[in-house]
Design an enzyme around this catalytic site. Structure first.
Site: not given
Length: 302
Positions: A142, A235, A237
């Site tokens: 990001c 993102h 994750e």
């Protein structure tokens, strides 16, 4: 194989509950193998949540991984205790003499600032320059991806008309690249940002290869031709509920914000969202660790 983390790290118990294979330092030192050494520069405000998200992914690999967390020395985090940072985090000054197999630079909630106005920008650029000679492969997430594109390749970010928040469909430009081995032709990724980077500038730079893009969220996955840097603008994750937590936080702050796109069932924020990106998240991290870290790093650093 497990991830090797400090004994008392709070994330350890949660990882055990999820059946993630972890190992404390004492047991790891007794094994006669060469583990991978990964350092994570955690710039996210809720550091313990990010620790858990990344450790969960680094633990899903047949490789033994030693994980070190790094904090900025020139910026004091306000959302985590000083005791936690002092116990589990190091600074660049303390580790800059070392070599690492991999480095992860996370996102940070500072997109509204020009890079040079970030109060720890000089420290970040010093770390990125150090990584050229002291790290085998760097994964930028990001804002970390935008910072890498700007510092290494001169590609600046630009502000979006409104926040890009939601779960978006993406397509691959080259499924033969090892980083995306096993990916579907179409897959989903969460995004949460107010800025983006130029498709045209990235395509025009001979040092970069664009691997994935979304019609709605724009550029997603970029790799440098030397395979040193991997930039992820979304993102992967994130947990299933992270976008919901961010949405509630913004609403409570009085920020005018749209619902995350393609996220809540029937666009109803009272309903539980599901994770539609988990398998590709694990694929990307395991491919990175295998092909760009383990296969590329020297057994012994000179």
């Amino acid at each position: 194989m497990p991830i090797n983390i400090p004994k008392q790290l709070p994330a350890a118990e949660l990882l055990k509950e999820e059946k993630i294979f972890i190992m404390d330092e004492d047991r790891a030192f007794a094994q006669d193998i060469r583990p991978l050494n990964i350092i994570i520069l955690n710039l996210m405000p809720e550091k313990e949540k990010t620790e858990l998200q990344l450790l969960r992914l680094l633990g899903n690999t047949p490789l033994q991984v030693n994980v070190t967390f790094m904090k900025t020395a020139t910026h004091e985090s306000k959302n985590v205790s000083k005791t936690h940072l002092d116990t589990f985090y190091t600074t660049f000054e303390q580790i800059k003499h070392r070599k690492y197999d991999g480095l992860i630079i996370t996102g940070a909630p500072i997109e509204h600032l020009e890079f040079e106005r970030v109060n720890y920008w000089n420290e970040i650029t010093e770390i990125m320059d150090w990584s050229k000679t002291n790290v085998t492969s760097v994964l930028h997430i990001c804002w970390g991806a935008q910072a890498a594109l700007y510092h290494h390749y001169g590609i600046d970010k630009f502000e979006l008309p409104k926040k890009c928040s939601g779960v978006f469909s993406h397509r691959l430009s080259d499924p033969t690249v090892q980083l995306v081995r096993g990916f579907n032709d179409q897959f989903y990724v969460p995004h949460s940002r107010y800025t983006s980077v130029s498709f045209e500038e990235i395509k025009a730079d001979p040092r970069l290869k664009l691997l994935s893009i979304s019609d709605d969220a724009g550029v997603f996955l970029i790799i440098s031709n030397d395979e040193k840097h991997i930039m992820i603008t979304g993102h992967l994750e994130y947990d299933a509920t992270t976008l919901a937590e961010e949405y509630v936080r913004d609403v409570n702050k009085g920020i005018e914000i749209d619902l995350p796109v393609n996220y809540f069932p029937q666009n109803d924020p009272t309903q539980q969202p599901s994770n539609s990106w988990r398998s590709h998240t694990h694929l990307l991290f395991s491919n990175w660790l295998n092909y760009y870290v383990y296969q590329a790093t020297p057994y012994e650093w000179e």
